[in-house]
Design a protein around this motif. Sequence first.
Motif, PDB file in Angstrom:
ATOM      1  N   ILE A  95      14.452  -3.087 -14.919  1.00  0.00           N
ATOM      2  CA  ILE A  95      12.925  -2.815 -15.494  1.00  0.00           C
ATOM      3  C   ILE A  95      12.738  -1.334 -14.924  1.00  0.00           C
ATOM      4  CG2 ILE A  95      10.564  -3.171 -15.764  1.00  0.00           C
ATOM      5  CD1 ILE A  95      11.538  -6.240 -14.990  1.00  0.00           C
ATOM      6  N   THR A  96      12.517  -0.445 -16.046  1.00  0.00           N
ATOM      7  CA  THR A  96      12.265   0.801 -15.713  1.00  0.00           C
ATOM      8  C   THR A  96      10.654   1.382 -16.007  1.00  0.00           C
ATOM      9  OG1 THR A  96      12.967   3.157 -16.210  1.00  0.00           O
ATOM     10  CG2 THR A  96      13.129   1.808 -18.074  1.00  0.00           C
ATOM     11  N   PHE A  97      10.165   1.942 -15.070  1.00  0.00           N
ATOM     12  CA  PHE A  97       8.892   2.674 -15.020  1.00  0.00           C
ATOM     13  C   PHE A  97       8.605   4.024 -15.153  1.00  0.00           C
ATOM     14  CE2 PHE A  97       8.996  -1.293 -12.479  1.00  0.00           C
ATOM     15  CZ  PHE A  97       7.844  -2.031 -12.842  1.00  0.00           C
ATOM     16  N   PRO A  98       7.868   4.231 -16.251  1.00  0.00           N
ATOM     17  CA  PRO A  98       7.694   5.746 -16.226  1.00  0.00           C
ATOM     18  C   PRO A  98       6.506   6.451 -15.478  1.00  0.00           C
ATOM     19  CG  PRO A  98       6.487   4.609 -18.115  1.00  0.00           C
ATOM     20  CD  PRO A  98       6.954   3.359 -17.186  1.00  0.00           C
ATOM     21  N   VAL A  99       6.664   7.205 -14.423  1.00  0.00           N
ATOM     22  CA  VAL A  99       5.908   7.717 -13.676  1.00  0.00           C
ATOM     23  C   VAL A  99       5.937   9.257 -13.637  1.00  0.00           C
ATOM     24  CG1 VAL A  99       5.294   7.959 -11.175  1.00  0.00           C
ATOM     25  CG2 VAL A  99       6.540   6.200 -11.687  1.00  0.00           C
ATOM     26  N   SER A 100       4.641   9.699 -14.328  1.00  0.00           N
ATOM     27  CA  SER A 100       4.982  11.183 -14.706  1.00  0.00           C
ATOM     28  C   SER A 100       4.589  12.067 -13.721  1.00  0.00           C
ATOM     29  CB  SER A 100       3.820  11.411 -15.835  1.00  0.00           C
ATOM     30  OG  SER A 100       4.331  10.888 -16.902  1.00  0.00           O
ATOM     31  N   ALA A 101       5.360  13.201 -13.540  1.00  0.00           N
ATOM     32  CA  ALA A 101       4.787  13.976 -12.137  1.00  0.00           C
ATOM     33  C   ALA A 101       3.630  14.843 -12.657  1.00  0.00           C
ATOM     34  CB  ALA A 101       6.075  14.929 -12.176  1.00  0.00           C
ATOM     35  N   GLU A 119       1.682   3.548  -6.980  1.00  0.00           N
ATOM     36  CA  GLU A 119       1.379   2.260  -6.120  1.00  0.00           C
ATOM     37  C   GLU A 119       1.430   1.196  -7.056  1.00  0.00           C
ATOM     38  OE1 GLU A 119       0.676   1.981  -3.059  1.00  0.00           O
ATOM     39  OE2 GLU A 119       1.256   4.256  -3.106  1.00  0.00           O
ATOM     40  N   GLU A 120       1.075   1.351  -8.599  1.00  0.00           N
ATOM     41  CA  GLU A 120       1.641   0.219  -9.531  1.00  0.00           C
ATOM     42  C   GLU A 120       2.881  -0.161  -9.220  1.00  0.00           C
ATOM     43  OE1 GLU A 120      -0.984  -1.214 -10.971  1.00  0.00           O
ATOM     44  OE2 GLU A 120       0.027  -2.427 -12.714  1.00  0.00           O
ATOM     45  N   VAL A 121       3.890   0.602  -9.130  1.00  0.00           N
ATOM     46  CA  VAL A 121       5.390   0.245  -9.110  1.00  0.00           C
ATOM     47  C   VAL A 121       5.770  -0.413  -7.815  1.00  0.00           C
ATOM     48  CG1 VAL A 121       7.740   1.077  -9.597  1.00  0.00           C
ATOM     49  CG2 VAL A 121       5.862   2.210 -10.780  1.00  0.00           C
ATOM     50  N   ARG A 122       4.681   0.065  -6.830  1.00  0.00           N
ATOM     51  CA  ARG A 122       5.346  -0.531  -5.512  1.00  0.00           C
ATOM     52  C   ARG A 122       4.827  -1.913  -5.346  1.00  0.00           C
ATOM     53  NH1 ARG A 122       5.234   2.285  -0.338  1.00  0.00           N
ATOM     54  NH2 ARG A 122       3.901   4.059  -1.322  1.00  0.00           N
ATOM     55  N   ARG A 123       3.685  -2.173  -6.153  1.00  0.00           N
ATOM     56  CA  ARG A 123       3.089  -3.605  -6.346  1.00  0.00           C
ATOM     57  C   ARG A 123       4.021  -4.448  -7.027  1.00  0.00           C
ATOM     58  NH1 ARG A 123      -2.017  -2.156  -6.519  1.00  0.00           N
ATOM     59  NH2 ARG A 123      -2.136  -1.436  -8.649  1.00  0.00           N
ATOM     60  N   CYS A 124       4.600  -3.695  -8.139  1.00  0.00           N
ATOM     61  CA  CYS A 124       5.888  -4.628  -8.870  1.00  0.00           C
ATOM     62  C   CYS A 124       6.897  -4.916  -8.137  1.00  0.00           C
ATOM     63  CB  CYS A 124       6.125  -4.114 -10.113  1.00  0.00           C
ATOM     64  SG  CYS A 124       4.725  -3.810 -11.423  1.00  0.00           S
ATOM     65  N   ALA A 125       7.641  -3.904  -7.177  1.00  0.00           N
ATOM     66  CA  ALA A 125       8.528  -4.171  -6.448  1.00  0.00           C
ATOM     67  C   ALA A 125       8.299  -5.220  -5.330  1.00  0.00           C
ATOM     68  CB  ALA A 125       9.064  -2.900  -5.855  1.00  0.00           C
ATOM     69  N   PRO A 133      15.134  -8.761 -11.068  1.00  0.00           N
ATOM     70  CA  PRO A 133      15.750  -7.531 -11.849  1.00  0.00           C
ATOM     71  C   PRO A 133      15.705  -6.215 -10.794  1.00  0.00           C
ATOM     72  CG  PRO A 133      13.527  -7.802 -12.640  1.00  0.00           C
ATOM     73  CD  PRO A 133      13.779  -8.915 -11.821  1.00  0.00           C
ATOM     74  N   GLU A 134      16.704  -5.480 -11.171  1.00  0.00           N
ATOM     75  CA  GLU A 134      16.739  -4.073 -10.876  1.00  0.00           C
ATOM     76  C   GLU A 134      15.634  -3.314 -11.035  1.00  0.00           C
ATOM     77  OE1 GLU A 134      19.968  -0.815 -11.594  1.00  0.00           O
ATOM     78  OE2 GLU A 134      20.906  -2.850 -11.803  1.00  0.00           O
ATOM     79  N   ILE A 135      14.994  -2.389 -10.083  1.00  0.00           N
ATOM     80  CA  ILE A 135      13.949  -1.745 -10.458  1.00  0.00           C
ATOM     81  C   ILE A 135      14.234  -0.339 -10.463  1.00  0.00           C
ATOM     82  CG2 ILE A 135      11.576  -0.947  -9.873  1.00  0.00           C
ATOM     83  CD1 ILE A 135      10.902  -3.593  -9.213  1.00  0.00           C
ATOM     84  N   GLU A 136      13.732   0.543 -11.610  1.00  0.00           N
ATOM     85  CA  GLU A 136      13.925   2.145 -11.582  1.00  0.00           C
ATOM     86  C   GLU A 136      12.839   2.616 -11.756  1.00  0.00           C
ATOM     87  OE1 GLU A 136      17.203   4.338 -14.140  1.00  0.00           O
ATOM     88  OE2 GLU A 136      15.356   3.991 -15.375  1.00  0.00           O
ATOM     89  N   PHE A 166      10.810   1.938  -2.428  1.00  0.00           N
ATOM     90  CA  PHE A 166      10.945   0.670  -3.142  1.00  0.00           C
ATOM     91  C   PHE A 166      11.531   0.354  -4.255  1.00  0.00           C
ATOM     92  CE2 PHE A 166       7.094   2.801  -3.539  1.00  0.00           C
ATOM     93  CZ  PHE A 166       6.752   2.624  -4.868  1.00  0.00           C
ATOM     94  N   CYS A 167      12.148   1.383  -4.825  1.00  0.00           N
ATOM     95  CA  CYS A 167      12.937   1.291  -6.305  1.00  0.00           C
ATOM     96  C   CYS A 167      14.391   1.167  -5.796  1.00  0.00           C
ATOM     97  CB  CYS A 167      12.753   2.434  -7.162  1.00  0.00           C
ATOM     98  SG  CYS A 167      11.085   2.489  -7.808  1.00  0.00           S
ATOM     99  N   ASP A 168      15.292   0.403  -6.811  1.00  0.00           N
ATOM    100  CA  ASP A 168      16.713   0.692  -6.516  1.00  0.00           C
ATOM    101  C   ASP A 168      17.291   1.725  -6.828  1.00  0.00           C
ATOM    102  OD1 ASP A 168      16.786  -2.410  -5.839  1.00  0.00           O
ATOM    103  OD2 ASP A 168      16.003  -2.428  -7.697  1.00  0.00           O
ATOM    104  N   CYS A 169      16.625   2.456  -8.009  1.00  0.00           N
ATOM    105  CA  CYS A 169      17.231   3.848  -8.220  1.00  0.00           C
ATOM    106  C   CYS A 169      16.028   4.467  -9.034  1.00  0.00           C
ATOM    107  CB  CYS A 169      18.380   3.568  -9.346  1.00  0.00           C
ATOM    108  SG  CYS A 169      17.889   2.505 -10.696  1.00  0.00           S
ATOM    109  N   VAL A 170      16.422   5.812  -9.031  1.00  0.00           N
ATOM    110  CA  VAL A 170      15.439   6.663  -9.318  1.00  0.00           C
ATOM    111  C   VAL A 170      16.063   7.644 -10.384  1.00  0.00           C
ATOM    112  CG1 VAL A 170      14.009   8.819  -8.927  1.00  0.00           C
ATOM    113  CG2 VAL A 170      13.999   6.708  -7.267  1.00  0.00           C
ATOM    114  N   ALA A 171      15.186   8.012 -11.507  1.00  0.00           N
ATOM    115  CA  ALA A 171      15.767   8.846 -12.574  1.00  0.00           C
ATOM    116  C   ALA A 171      14.943   9.891 -12.705  1.00  0.00           C
ATOM    117  CB  ALA A 171      15.889   8.021 -14.007  1.00  0.00           C
TER     118      ALA A 171
END
Length: 302
Positions: A95-101, A119-125, A133-136, A166-171
């Motif tokens: 599952i990939t989350f769009p986190v805009s800079a 913080e929203e992604v942190r809550r999901c993780a 699932p893996e989290i990106e 807290f994410c498995d990978c970052v893009a």
Amino acid sequence: MSDVLICEVGPRDGLQNAKHLMPTAAKKRWISALAAAGLREIEVGSFVPAKLIPAMADTAEVVAHARTLSGVKVVALAPNLKGFERAVAAGAHKITFPVSASRRHSESNVRMSPGQMVEEVRRCAASRDPHGPEIEGAVSTAFGCTMQGEVPEDDVVRIAAALAEFCDCVALADTVGYANPAQVRRVFRRVRDEIGDRLEGAHFHNTRGLGLANALAAWDEGVRAFDSSMAGLGGCPFAPGASGNVITEDLVFMFESMGVRTGIDLEKLLAARATLIDGLPQEPVYGHTPLAGLPKGFRAAA
Ligand code: COA
Ligand code: ZN
């Protein structure tokens, strides 16, 4: 065996921005054809409100279909906890989350500031179970924003570092096609210095024709995972001026002709365009390699 991982994002990034809807059955046929061509990672849709993006209303059914294709990692995008829970329930592998800079893009896209989105992604993780699932975390507008203009590199590095906790990978994503190769080298290097191997993927748009150049620059920096879209579909509906992704067919051709194994069969990939065109006949399709054909005597990387 492959040296580089190409994730096809057309069914998500492409269809979310297309003028017409692709019927669910056609999406399934297209995704099956992509898998048959050797794509091992496919972003098949997003779990966003159907009212907001009607093209993504059938993502759960599309995920269920993609899960039947052996050897395919099924990726879905989620913008918040509710989307994450829907993606988990549907059985997405990643599952990939769009986190805009860019604050402006973040507010337009997910109605949260970049900090709130982290913080929203942190809550999901935190809510996921160990076999989940893996989290990106995908840092979008990492190379500039059509609304905000310049996006400070320090902001990109800070958000990537927060996500890496807290994410498995970052893009890193060039959502609007502003990046140039020198910038790509610099930003990837800075983020890698900060988070090491947690930095995996590169997501480029071809808006100014620099998609392949940017992909090559990222490859030179050690990046081995790339998003791209068949026929160059793509773009974010909440980023004015955003257009298609780097074109999968041309990206695969570039790597294979360099001797870099993609695991993708180019002939089958080119043939898979027919399923896309059948499912979405009104949408313009792009691609240099599909237009010109493979060079005489072309041999894939071995
Ligand atoms: N999936 C389905 N429904 C969702 C949802 C999700 N992921 N998130 C929220 N909702 C529903 C809520 O339950 C609520 O429904 P109701 O009106 O029936 O009560 C409604 O949507 C509004 O919820 P709210 O939390 O206030 O969301 P919002 O209106 O502030 O929108 C996002 C926030 C994140 C849901 C929205 O901006 C979004 O989906 N953005 C992603 C856009 C996108 O896909 N961009 C391209 C990819 S980068
Ligand atoms: Zn994109």
